[in-house]
Write an enzyme that holds these catalytic residues in place. Structure first.
Site, PDB file in Angstrom:
ATOM      1  N   CYS A  80       1.127  -0.726  -0.046  1.00 49.99           N
ATOM      2  CA  CYS A  80       0.056  -0.522  -0.744  1.00 49.99           C
ATOM      3  C   CYS A  80       0.808   1.074  -0.315  1.00 49.99           C
ATOM      4  O   CYS A  80       1.544   1.744   1.132  1.00 49.99           O
ATOM      5  CB  CYS A  80      -0.793  -0.482   1.326  1.00 49.99           C
ATOM      6  SG  CYS A  80      -1.462   1.275   1.961  1.00 49.99           S
ATOM      7  N   GLU A 119      -3.632  -8.021  -4.223  1.00 47.73           N
ATOM      8  CA  GLU A 119      -3.795  -8.869  -2.531  1.00 47.73           C
ATOM      9  C   GLU A 119      -3.624  -7.389  -2.483  1.00 47.73           C
ATOM     10  O   GLU A 119      -1.668  -7.373  -2.488  1.00 47.73           O
ATOM     11  CB  GLU A 119      -3.271 -10.143  -2.229  1.00 47.73           C
ATOM     12  CG  GLU A 119      -3.366 -10.239  -0.926  1.00 47.73           C
ATOM     13  CD  GLU A 119      -1.845 -10.430   0.173  1.00 47.73           C
ATOM     14  OE1 GLU A 119      -2.192 -11.010   1.040  1.00 47.73           O
ATOM     15  OE2 GLU A 119      -0.476 -10.366  -0.612  1.00 47.73           O
ATOM     16  N   ARG A 166      -5.500 -13.318   9.517  1.00 42.05           N
ATOM     17  CA  ARG A 166      -4.652 -12.164   9.260  1.00 42.05           C
ATOM     18  C   ARG A 166      -5.923 -11.033   8.254  1.00 42.05           C
ATOM     19  O   ARG A 166      -6.870 -12.304   6.849  1.00 42.05           O
ATOM     20  CB  ARG A 166      -3.539 -13.089   8.330  1.00 42.05           C
ATOM     21  CG  ARG A 166      -2.588 -12.077   7.074  1.00 42.05           C
ATOM     22  CD  ARG A 166      -1.889 -13.513   6.395  1.00 42.05           C
ATOM     23  NE  ARG A 166      -0.929 -12.439   5.764  1.00 42.05           N
ATOM     24  CZ  ARG A 166       0.265 -11.726   6.383  1.00 42.05           C
ATOM     25  NH1 ARG A 166       1.049 -12.518   7.401  1.00 42.05           N
ATOM     26  NH2 ARG A 166       1.486 -11.211   5.867  1.00 42.05           N
ATOM     27  N   ARG A 168      -7.028  -9.431   5.188  1.00 41.69           N
ATOM     28  CA  ARG A 168      -5.624  -8.316   3.693  1.00 41.69           C
ATOM     29  C   ARG A 168      -7.845  -8.170   2.676  1.00 41.69           C
ATOM     30  O   ARG A 168      -8.173  -8.777   2.661  1.00 41.69           O
ATOM     31  CB  ARG A 168      -5.525  -9.525   2.597  1.00 41.69           C
ATOM     32  CG  ARG A 168      -3.980 -10.191   3.888  1.00 41.69           C
ATOM     33  CD  ARG A 168      -3.153  -8.308   3.590  1.00 41.69           C
ATOM     34  NE  ARG A 168      -2.084  -8.545   4.146  1.00 41.69           N
ATOM     35  CZ  ARG A 168      -1.563  -8.453   5.810  1.00 41.69           C
ATOM     36  NH1 ARG A 168      -2.585  -8.133   6.762  1.00 41.69           N
ATOM     37  NH2 ARG A 168      -0.521  -8.625   6.137  1.00 41.69           N
TER      38      ARG A 168
END
Ligand SMILES: C[S@@+](CC[C@H](N)C(=O)[O-])C[C@H]1O[C@@H](n2cnc3c(N)ncnc32)[C@H](O)[C@@H]1O
Length: 423
Positions: A80, A119, A166, A168
């Site tokens: 990101c 992802e 997790r 995502r």
């Protein structure tokens, strides 16, 4: 065969997941390069399993995108970063240097893959703090400009039974001229999320009474009209039709929820909740037996350090501007509960760090860190996947970068079904 190009390939999480789901996936090109490191551990691990053929260990920015082989599906997990653009006079607009999203768009322009699966961390949807949703808005606007529609979902692997909490964001994009795009129920964006879209096939969500998934049969809809008529819908949409990327970069802000679609420039986003009743794998289920003594926390001093790191604290600090404040953080479960999925694994997992896992070994009842094999199991890789010549520190590092391969395997099944219907 479904020809795949894997970007930012790391140790091959996408490839492992897709190949688990079907033998039809054929990897025609992969790229992995760890910036400013002489030793390329992740690349070496990948070639150890899959060979050197068509796997390039060069900065993606240095690659002539026209030379990448033709492919049907582009996959990759990438950081990101700041996706804003600036006007550069004659050249039009330009994004910041080193931002990998622009490399992906160059490949989309050059190779026009029919499908894309990406992802990223879920923070992408909210970034930057000063203009919430700008970066994802820029991304959607790029896809729109290049003739793609998009569906996204934030998935916490543990919500669907996997061994790690997790979270995502997965982004599935499809070219508007595919059979898939032509056949989907584009006149009810909400039903894409609840009934007809990509993620709902493998990742069910709770459906509430207000969910109108009725299908409006027949007829094509003009989406610029839909934007104008949005009050006729029982949900709100946002249009980026006709907007230039520079406008989005300068002015766009939207509170993106954990699921959504962008079809022909119309965005619909909704907060959804996982609805899963299947098997669950917990941290205790993936532990090794008889682990080496070196993983144990020995001595009072080391134990105290871990306790301190994991504990609640309030520390007076001074900011760069000289402002004094109290930094505080709550306690983390110590040791990590074996009857829950693992927490998110980070690249720092090898270090003595608040976010690293510490477990009570079920056999010895003594505290220890997790082993590299346990780190691999938490992501669903085969045991010793990264035991390919790198130090243990890098084995944890690579797992912190990787993904839960079982999620990709499930998406792989859906993508294969989609391809079966493509001409
Ligand atoms: C989030 S990780 C993806 C990991 C991968 N999905 C896996 O399963 O291992 C991003 C990867 O991109 C690589 N990378 C970063 N900058 C790059 C660049 N400029 N060119 C090529 N690869 C890069 C990193 O080394 C890292 O392995």
């Amino acid at each position: 065969m479904i020809n795949v190009c894997e970007l930012f390939a790391g140790v091959g999480g996408f490839r492992v997941g897709l190949e688990k789901s079907s033998q039809e996936y054929n990897f025609v090109w992969a790229n992995q390069w760890e910036p400013s490191r002489k030793l390329q551990h992740a690349y070496n691990c990948y070639v150890n399993h899959f060979g050197t053929e068509n796997h390039v260990n060069i900065d993606i920015a240095e690659i002539n995108k026209n030379e990448i082989p033709a492919h049907d599906l582009l996959v990759g997990g990438f950081p990101c970063q700041d996706y804003s653009v600036a006007r550069t006079g004659a050249k039009g607009i330009e994004g910041k240097k080193g931002v990998l999203w622009w490399q992906i768009t160059e490949i989309l322009k050059a190779k026009k893959p029919r499908f894309v699966l990406l992802e990223n961390v879920d923070r992408l949807l909210k970034s930057p703090a000063s203009q919430r949703g700008r970066d994802f808005g820029v991304m959607l606007a790029c896809f729109h400009e290049l003739g793609y529609s998009v569906e996204w979902r934030v998935i916490n692997a543990a919500d669907y039974g996997f061994a790690q909490r997790r979270r995502r964001v997965f982004i599935f994009a499809f070219r508007n001229d595919t059979t898939y795009a032509k056949n989907i129920n584009r006149d009810n964006l909400k039903s894409m999320i609840h009934k007809d879209g990509f993620f709902i096939k493998k990742f069910p969500i709770t459906q509430d009474e207000s969910t109108d998934v009725s299908r409006v049969e027949g007829g094509q809809i003009d989406f610029s009209m839909l934007a104008a008529q949005e009050n006729d819908l029982d949900y709100e949409t946002v249009s980026i039709v006709g907007k230039e990327i520079i406008d989005i970069s300068d002015n766009f802000s939207l509170e993106f929820k954990n699921s959504g679609v962008m079809i022909n420039g119309i965005i619909y986003t909704e907060q959804v909740e996982a609805d899963y009743h299947g098997n669950r794998v917990l941290l205790g289920d993936i532990l090794e037996q008889d682990v080496d003594e070196k993983y144990y926390i020995d001595g009072e001093e080391k134990l105290e350090k871990w306790k301190y790191l994991k504990g609640a604290k309030k520390i007076p600090r001074t900011s760069k501007s000289g402002h004094e404040y109290i930094f505080s953080e709550g306690p983390l479960a110590f040791p990590d509960p074996l009857d829950r999925p693992a927490r998110t694994m980070l690249t720092s997992e090898s270090s003595v760090n608040r976010s690293s896992h510490v477990v009570e070994d079920p056999a010895t009842k003594r505290l220890r860190i997790i082993t590299p094999v346990e780190a691999e199991r938490i992501n669903g890789f085969d045991d010793n996947w990264t035991n390919t010549g790198m130090t243990e520190k890098f084995r944890y590092f690579c797992m912190g970068n990787a993904l839960v391969v079982g999620l990709v395997a499930q998406m792989g099944e859906s993508i294969k079904d989609i391809f079966n219907n493509e001409k």
